[in-house]
Scaffold this motif. Structure first.
Motif, PDB file in Angstrom:
ATOM      1  N   ALA A  12       0.820  -1.216   0.000  1.00 56.45           N
ATOM      2  CA  ALA A  12       0.000   0.000   0.000  1.00 56.45           C
ATOM      3  C   ALA A  12       0.850   1.260   0.000  1.00 56.45           C
ATOM      4  CB  ALA A  12      -0.936  -0.005   1.198  1.00 56.45           C
ATOM      5  N   HIS A  13       2.073   1.170   0.504  1.00 58.73           N
ATOM      6  CA  HIS A  13       2.942   2.345   0.574  1.00 58.73           C
ATOM      7  C   HIS A  13       3.577   2.706  -0.775  1.00 58.73           C
ATOM      8  CE1 HIS A  13       5.785  -0.951   0.777  1.00 58.73           C
ATOM      9  NE2 HIS A  13       6.723  -0.092   0.397  1.00 58.73           N
ATOM     10  N   ILE A  14       3.481   1.821  -1.765  1.00 52.47           N
ATOM     11  CA  ILE A  14       4.078   2.090  -3.070  1.00 52.47           C
ATOM     12  C   ILE A  14       3.220   3.116  -3.802  1.00 52.47           C
ATOM     13  CG2 ILE A  14       4.678   1.123  -5.324  1.00 52.47           C
ATOM     14  CD1 ILE A  14       5.239  -1.519  -3.904  1.00 52.47           C
ATOM     15  N   ARG A  15       3.853   4.200  -4.228  1.00 53.65           N
ATOM     16  CA  ARG A  15       3.155   5.261  -4.929  1.00 53.65           C
ATOM     17  C   ARG A  15       3.386   5.120  -6.428  1.00 53.65           C
ATOM     18  NH1 ARG A  15       5.305  10.606  -2.721  1.00 53.65           N
ATOM     19  NH2 ARG A  15       3.920  11.339  -4.324  1.00 53.65           N
ATOM     20  N   PRO A  16       2.309   5.162  -7.205  1.00 51.83           N
ATOM     21  CA  PRO A  16       2.477   5.078  -8.660  1.00 51.83           C
ATOM     22  C   PRO A  16       2.991   6.406  -9.208  1.00 51.83           C
ATOM     23  CG  PRO A  16       0.155   5.256  -8.095  1.00 51.83           C
ATOM     24  CD  PRO A  16       0.911   5.196  -6.803  1.00 51.83           C
ATOM     25  N   LEU A  17       4.295   6.496  -9.347  1.00 58.06           N
ATOM     26  CA  LEU A  17       4.912   7.740  -9.812  1.00 58.06           C
ATOM     27  C   LEU A  17       5.144   7.712 -11.316  1.00 58.06           C
ATOM     28  CD1 LEU A  17       7.645   8.435  -7.107  1.00 58.06           C
ATOM     29  CD2 LEU A  17       5.429   9.540  -7.362  1.00 58.06           C
ATOM     30  N   LEU A 158      18.793  26.592 -28.625  1.00 61.11           N
ATOM     31  CA  LEU A 158      17.976  25.418 -28.328  1.00 61.11           C
ATOM     32  C   LEU A 158      17.278  24.995 -29.614  1.00 61.11           C
ATOM     33  CD1 LEU A 158      16.884  23.479 -26.165  1.00 61.11           C
ATOM     34  CD2 LEU A 158      14.999  25.069 -25.831  1.00 61.11           C
ATOM     35  N   ASN A 159      17.490  23.754 -30.037  1.00 62.45           N
ATOM     36  CA  ASN A 159      16.866  23.222 -31.235  1.00 62.45           C
ATOM     37  C   ASN A 159      15.520  22.626 -30.831  1.00 62.45           C
ATOM     38  OD1 ASN A 159      16.043  21.780 -33.476  1.00 62.45           O
ATOM     39  ND2 ASN A 159      18.107  21.118 -33.992  1.00 62.45           N
ATOM     40  N   CYS A 160      14.459  23.414 -30.997  1.00 64.14           N
ATOM     41  CA  CYS A 160      13.124  22.994 -30.562  1.00 64.14           C
ATOM     42  C   CYS A 160      12.623  21.774 -31.314  1.00 64.14           C
ATOM     43  CB  CYS A 160      12.134  24.148 -30.699  1.00 64.14           C
ATOM     44  SG  CYS A 160      12.521  25.531 -29.594  1.00 64.14           S
ATOM     45  N   GLU A 161      13.033  21.616 -32.573  1.00 58.62           N
ATOM     46  CA  GLU A 161      12.582  20.470 -33.357  1.00 58.62           C
ATOM     47  C   GLU A 161      13.176  19.150 -32.856  1.00 58.62           C
ATOM     48  OE1 GLU A 161      13.100  21.106 -37.526  1.00 58.62           O
ATOM     49  OE2 GLU A 161      11.974  22.987 -37.481  1.00 58.62           O
ATOM     50  N   LYS A 162      14.360  19.205 -32.271  1.00 58.23           N
ATOM     51  CA  LYS A 162      15.010  17.983 -31.781  1.00 58.23           C
ATOM     52  C   LYS A 162      14.891  17.810 -30.272  1.00 58.23           C
ATOM     53  CE  LYS A 162      18.371  17.306 -35.452  1.00 58.23           C
ATOM     54  NZ  LYS A 162      19.805  17.156 -35.759  1.00 58.23           N
ATOM     55  N   THR A 163      14.446  18.848 -29.577  1.00 55.12           N
ATOM     56  CA  THR A 163      14.204  18.708 -28.140  1.00 55.12           C
ATOM     57  C   THR A 163      12.973  17.819 -27.983  1.00 55.12           C
ATOM     58  OG1 THR A 163      15.206  20.818 -27.574  1.00 55.12           O
ATOM     59  CG2 THR A 163      13.551  19.975 -26.051  1.00 55.12           C
ATOM     60  N   SER A 164      13.046  16.851 -27.096  1.00 47.69           N
ATOM     61  CA  SER A 164      11.952  15.887 -26.961  1.00 47.69           C
ATOM     62  C   SER A 164      11.621  15.664 -25.493  1.00 47.69           C
ATOM     63  CB  SER A 164      12.338  14.563 -27.623  1.00 47.69           C
ATOM     64  OG  SER A 164      13.466  14.008 -26.983  1.00 47.69           O
ATOM     65  N   HIS A 165      10.536  14.947 -25.274  1.00 44.03           N
ATOM     66  CA  HIS A 165      10.145  14.622 -23.901  1.00 44.03           C
ATOM     67  C   HIS A 165       9.565  13.219 -23.862  1.00 44.03           C
ATOM     68  CE1 HIS A 165       5.701  14.910 -24.250  1.00 44.03           C
ATOM     69  NE2 HIS A 165       6.003  15.674 -25.269  1.00 44.03           N
ATOM     70  N   THR A 166       9.541  12.678 -22.694  1.00 49.22           N
ATOM     71  CA  THR A 166       8.971  11.362 -22.483  1.00 49.22           C
ATOM     72  C   THR A 166       8.389  11.298 -21.075  1.00 49.22           C
ATOM     73  OG1 THR A 166       9.368   8.982 -22.639  1.00 49.22           O
ATOM     74  CG2 THR A 166      11.095  10.294 -21.626  1.00 49.22           C
ATOM     75  N   VAL A 167       7.471  10.372 -20.887  1.00 46.62           N
ATOM     76  CA  VAL A 167       6.895  10.129 -19.564  1.00 46.62           C
ATOM     77  C   VAL A 167       7.126   8.664 -19.253  1.00 46.62           C
ATOM     78  CG1 VAL A 167       4.796  10.148 -18.170  1.00 46.62           C
ATOM     79  CG2 VAL A 167       5.144  11.927 -19.888  1.00 46.62           C
ATOM     80  N   CYS A 168       7.704   8.404 -18.094  1.00 47.54           N
ATOM     81  CA  CYS A 168       8.017   7.034 -17.675  1.00 47.54           C
ATOM     82  C   CYS A 168       7.325   6.734 -16.353  1.00 47.54           C
ATOM     83  CB  CYS A 168       9.523   6.864 -17.481  1.00 47.54           C
ATOM     84  SG  CYS A 168      10.477   7.226 -18.943  1.00 47.54           S
ATOM     85  N   THR A 169       7.070   5.482 -16.138  1.00 48.67           N
ATOM     86  CA  THR A 169       6.516   5.048 -14.857  1.00 48.67           C
ATOM     87  C   THR A 169       7.568   4.190 -14.149  1.00 48.67           C
ATOM     88  OG1 THR A 169       4.653   3.960 -13.761  1.00 48.67           O
ATOM     89  CG2 THR A 169       5.448   2.944 -15.784  1.00 48.67           C
ATOM     90  N   GLN A 170       7.398   4.061 -12.853  1.00 53.62           N
ATOM     91  CA  GLN A 170       8.340   3.228 -12.123  1.00 53.62           C
ATOM     92  C   GLN A 170       8.030   1.766 -12.360  1.00 53.62           C
ATOM     93  OE1 GLN A 170       7.605   4.555  -8.146  1.00 53.62           O
ATOM     94  NE2 GLN A 170       6.119   2.972  -7.727  1.00 53.62           N
ATOM     95  N   LYS A 171       9.046   0.949 -12.248  1.00 49.03           N
ATOM     96  CA  LYS A 171       8.868  -0.494 -12.405  1.00 49.03           C
ATOM     97  C   LYS A 171       8.482  -1.079 -11.050  1.00 49.03           C
ATOM     98  CE  LYS A 171      11.314  -4.584 -13.972  1.00 49.03           C
ATOM     99  NZ  LYS A 171      12.566  -5.105 -14.501  1.00 49.03           N
ATOM    100  N   PHE A 172       7.455  -1.884 -11.057  1.00 43.99           N
ATOM    101  CA  PHE A 172       7.021  -2.517  -9.787  1.00 43.99           C
ATOM    102  C   PHE A 172       7.603  -3.893  -9.677  1.00 43.99           C
ATOM    103  CE2 PHE A 172       3.694   0.599 -10.451  1.00 43.99           C
ATOM    104  CZ  PHE A 172       3.649   1.191  -9.213  1.00 43.99           C
TER     105      PHE A 172
END
Length: 172
Positions: A12-17, A158-172
């Protein structure tokens, strides 16, 4: 873990980050470093003085380049900016030049990693808390605006066309 018992109370203490990461891509990074600003930062931020600071202008200044096209060579042109590429000192000088960028990221409450001309900024949030997610996105957007302004003021692109982002979750 106890065999034969539910794992629910024990997990229960594990937070889905989630972690939102932005990978900044810069253009002509080593070519745009301002010599005077670099020398001032080396003095102010690192306490480099005396012989070392007096030697450095001879390393980064008075450099020239020519362009070869169809067998012809242009007249040499003085380089007022940048550090020698392919040198051992070039990436170090760049890292020292961009130290204030790390402070800017930290001031926005973001975590970051910087190595030579690669910068990653990231923020974590609990996906069960919608306010945390919107706060994280707002914090990231505000920071990116300030990063763009800082880079412009410091002659970095800053090269806006090559700047990227991602969203990751923690591994359980």
């Amino acid at each position: 873990m106890t065999w034969g018992r539910s794992t629910k109370p024990q997990t229960a203490h594990i937070r889905p980050l989630l972690k939102k990461t932005v990978f900044l891509d810069l253009s002509a990074t080593f070519d745009t470093i301002d010599h005077q600003a670099s020398l001032q930062r080396l003095k102010a931020l690192y306490g480099i003085n005396g012989v070392a600071i007096n030697w450095l202008p001879s390393y980064i200044s008075n450099r020239q380049q020519s362009v070869a096209i169809d067998g012809g060579l242009s007249a040499p042109a003085a380089l007022g900016f940048g550090v020698p590429q392919g040198s051992a000192l070039g990436p170090k000088l760049y890292t020292m030049y961009t130290k204030p960028l790390g402070s800017l990221l930290a001031d926005h409450g973001l975590d970051y990693h910087m190595y030579a001309d690669d910068t990653q900024e990231y923020v974590s949030f609990d996906i069960r808390q919608p306010d945390q997610q919107s706060d994280a996105i707002q914090k990231m957007e505000c920071c990116l605006n300030d990063v763009c302004q800082w880079m412009s003021q410091n002659m970095l692109i800053l090269n806006c066309e090559k700047t990227s982002h991602t969203v990751c979750t923690q591994k359980f």
